[in-house]
Design a protein around this motif. Structure first.
Motif, PDB file in Angstrom:
ATOM      1  N   GLN A  90       0.255  -8.372  -0.570  1.00  0.00           N
ATOM      2  CA  GLN A  90      -0.500  -7.001  -1.024  1.00  0.00           C
ATOM      3  C   GLN A  90      -2.010  -7.023  -0.602  1.00  0.00           C
ATOM      4  O   GLN A  90      -2.456  -5.985  -0.554  1.00  0.00           O
ATOM      5  CB  GLN A  90      -0.470  -7.129  -2.503  1.00  0.00           C
ATOM      6  N   LEU A  91      -2.462  -8.116  -0.164  1.00  0.00           N
ATOM      7  CA  LEU A  91      -3.831  -8.214   0.395  1.00  0.00           C
ATOM      8  C   LEU A  91      -3.998  -7.808   2.044  1.00  0.00           C
ATOM      9  O   LEU A  91      -4.594  -7.032   2.444  1.00  0.00           O
ATOM     10  CB  LEU A  91      -4.398  -9.763   0.470  1.00  0.00           C
ATOM     11  N   VAL A  92      -2.868  -7.833   2.744  1.00  0.00           N
ATOM     12  CA  VAL A  92      -2.525  -7.213   4.088  1.00  0.00           C
ATOM     13  C   VAL A  92      -1.869  -5.981   4.123  1.00  0.00           C
ATOM     14  O   VAL A  92      -1.988  -5.308   5.041  1.00  0.00           O
ATOM     15  CB  VAL A  92      -1.747  -8.291   5.060  1.00  0.00           C
ATOM     16  N   SER A  93      -1.048  -5.413   3.070  1.00  0.00           N
ATOM     17  CA  SER A  93      -0.394  -4.214   3.142  1.00  0.00           C
ATOM     18  C   SER A  93      -0.459  -3.621   1.520  1.00  0.00           C
ATOM     19  O   SER A  93       0.723  -3.762   1.035  1.00  0.00           O
ATOM     20  CB  SER A  93       1.239  -4.535   3.704  1.00  0.00           C
ATOM     21  N   PRO A  94      -1.549  -3.381   1.135  1.00  0.00           N
ATOM     22  CA  PRO A  94      -1.564  -2.834  -0.254  1.00  0.00           C
ATOM     23  C   PRO A  94      -0.977  -1.557  -0.614  1.00  0.00           C
ATOM     24  O   PRO A  94      -0.698  -1.328  -1.548  1.00  0.00           O
ATOM     25  CB  PRO A  94      -2.862  -2.799  -0.547  1.00  0.00           C
ATOM     26  N   PHE A  95      -0.669  -0.585   0.476  1.00  0.00           N
ATOM     27  CA  PHE A  95      -0.004   0.489   0.042  1.00  0.00           C
ATOM     28  C   PHE A  95       1.025   0.811   0.647  1.00  0.00           C
ATOM     29  O   PHE A  95       1.731   1.988   1.076  1.00  0.00           O
ATOM     30  CB  PHE A  95      -0.971   1.853   0.558  1.00  0.00           C
ATOM     31  N   SER A  96       2.061  -0.241   1.317  1.00  0.00           N
ATOM     32  CA  SER A  96       3.275  -0.308   2.040  1.00  0.00           C
ATOM     33  C   SER A  96       4.164  -0.606   0.846  1.00  0.00           C
ATOM     34  O   SER A  96       4.376  -1.418   0.168  1.00  0.00           O
ATOM     35  CB  SER A  96       3.523  -1.023   3.069  1.00  0.00           C
ATOM     36  N   ALA A  97       5.303   0.513   0.479  1.00  0.00           N
ATOM     37  CA  ALA A  97       6.206   0.327  -0.334  1.00  0.00           C
ATOM     38  C   ALA A  97       7.127  -0.885   0.011  1.00  0.00           C
ATOM     39  O   ALA A  97       7.704  -1.543  -0.705  1.00  0.00           O
ATOM     40  CB  ALA A  97       7.164   1.683  -0.501  1.00  0.00           C
ATOM     41  N   MET A  98       7.406  -0.923   1.252  1.00  0.00           N
ATOM     42  CA  MET A  98       8.460  -2.094   1.804  1.00  0.00           C
ATOM     43  C   MET A  98       7.887  -3.405   1.560  1.00  0.00           C
ATOM     44  O   MET A  98       8.544  -4.490   1.259  1.00  0.00           O
ATOM     45  CB  MET A  98       8.642  -1.852   3.427  1.00  0.00           C
TER      46      MET A  98
END
Length: 450
Positions: free
Chosen positions: A268-276
């Protein structure tokens, strides 16, 4: 769409700078055209700096303007303007990454070499166009979108066979095609493993090929090979979300569930808004039997990804907690949102006849009927029968899932709905079939997580 492709390539380059954590394109695309100050965006993403740019493409020329902005003060740290002919877009991206690397070198402790990926040199602009179109269509996560993406990536590598990123994205597209139930798993895994190996052959310093190969191995139940691939991907790009997820699964298989969940949280730190990249937290908390945390995480993902429907997962968790009325209400909401009137009617008919267990029994039978006409993942049929406490039927369909190569079978030992099956010798046979020589070790790991 061209911007999406170049952004993806730039992120790949920046990810190779030692000591940097780079946020995924899937999480930054939401800010395109945003009027939010850079400091606000940086705070939402949890980063120290923002790379902002614009692109103008006219004929055979592209002009790119890039700025590096301090995420706390909103100060401009560096800016550059680049004009190149389109065949030299890789050189342009590399120059931008080198300039940013030089700027952050004095601010970030360096780990190993700076950018080491071999430059591709002149590249056919048709391949870049196809790659960029593939990225744009893949982001739609629809049947037609994924199939169009596969076709575009295939076009890109046909034109430029050494285009490692296109091979890697082709592998990812084949994986997503099957994961979303749009293709048979065994057929897809062969295609995605072949594309992943081509990506590594084209450039073994690009992480995506190793990540994709890791998942092909994981879902083929080659757990040792999978974990080696994920380690190599993370060596090349410590911010690679797919590799971080794979590494977390390796920790889970080793019985290190708390470390697994902590690793998943790092995504979540590197991709906080990606559902996958956010959904795995919910499923791993579920497998760790942290049901309240799983509910909280699922609702958080839903709030940040309004296009998703996660009622089906909330139904699973509520059911496992014995909150059957809430579980069935979530099931109804999911089926209504999908417009699946057949399963919804089966659910209601079963509930009226025999309560919550009857609802699951009737739904499972409706899935069996559907499977006679089109592909339905046997794992989900087995799971639904297990929720109805129909052991023989659940084990039959899980046996079918193993035979079809269902990717979900990788989590057989950890999946809570199968608690009702665990004393049956046929279940233990399935565990040995999936986990091979590691069956007893992984079974112990699953027990320790309960």
């Amino acid at each position: 769409y061209y911007v999406d492709g170049l952004q993806d390539i730039l992120i790949t380059e920046l990810s190779q700078i030692g000591g940097l954590r780079v946020t995924s394109r899937q999480s930054t695309i939401r800010y395109r055209g945003s009027e939010l100050p850079a400091a606000n965006i940086a705070e939402e993403l949890g980063v120290d700096a923002i790379v902002e740019g614009s692109l103008l493409r006219e004929g055979n020329n592209i002009e790119v303007t890039i700025q590096l902005i301090d995420g706390r003060s909103d100060d401009h740290l560096w800016s550059g303007r680049y004009i190149r002919q389109t065949p030299y877009v890789f050189n342009l991206i590399s120059e931008v990454a080198d300039a940013i690397d030089a700027e952050v070198t004095t601010k970030v402790p360096q780990e190993g070499d700076r950018l080491t990926r071999n430059r591709m040199g002149p590249v056919d602009t048709r391949a870049i166009d196809a790659y960029a179109l593939g990225i744009a269509h893949l982001d739609r996560f629809t049947r037609d979108g994924i199939r169009t993406a596969i076709a575009q990536f295939q076009t890109a590598v046909a034109i430029e066979p050494k285009f490692a990123l296109a091979w890697g994205q082709l592998a990812v597209a084949h994986a997503i095609h099957a994961l979303f139930g749009f293709a048979q798993p065994r057929e897809s895994i062969e295609k995605w493993q072949a594309a992943a190996l081509k990506a590594i052959e084209a450039d073994d310093q690009v992480a995506i090929g190793h990540s994709a190969l890791g998942w092909a191995r994981m879902y083929s139940w080659d757990f040792g090979g999978a974990c080696e691939s994920f380690e190599e991907a993370l060596r090349l790009d410590p911010s690679a979300p797919y590799a971080m997820h794979g590494n977390a699964d390796c920790l889970m298989l080793d019985g290190r569930m708390d470390e697994c969940v902590a690793r998943i949280r790092e995504i979540q730190l590197v991709s906080p808004f990606s559902a996958m990249h956010n959904l795995p937290l919910s499923s791993h908390l579920f497998m760790a039997r942290r049901f309240d945390d799983a509910i909280t995480a699922t609702k958080d993902v839903q709030a940040r990804n309004r296009q998703l429907s996660l009622h089906w997962f909330l139904s699973l968790v509520y059911w496992q907690q014995g909150r059957f009325d809430e579980a069935l209400e979530e099931e109804r909401l999911e089926l209504e949102q999908r417009g699946d009137i057949v399963l919804l009617a089966a659910l209601e008919e079963g509930f009226d006849a025999a309560g919550p267990t009857g609802a699951m029994r009737s739904t499972a039978q409706a899935l069996v009927d559907r499977a006679r006409e089109s592909y339905v993942n046997p794992f989900f049929i087995g799971e639904t029968f297990a929720r109805a406490e129909m052991v023989d039927e659940a084990l039959h369909w899980l046996d079918q899932a193993a035979g079809h190569g269902s990717y979900n079978m990788t989590y057989l030992a950890f999946w809570p709905p199968f608690d009702v099956l665990r004393d049956d010798p046929r279940y233990h046979d399935l565990v040995e079939r999936v986990y091979g020589s590691r069956a007893q070790e992984i079974s112990r790991a699953a027990i320790s997580s309960r």
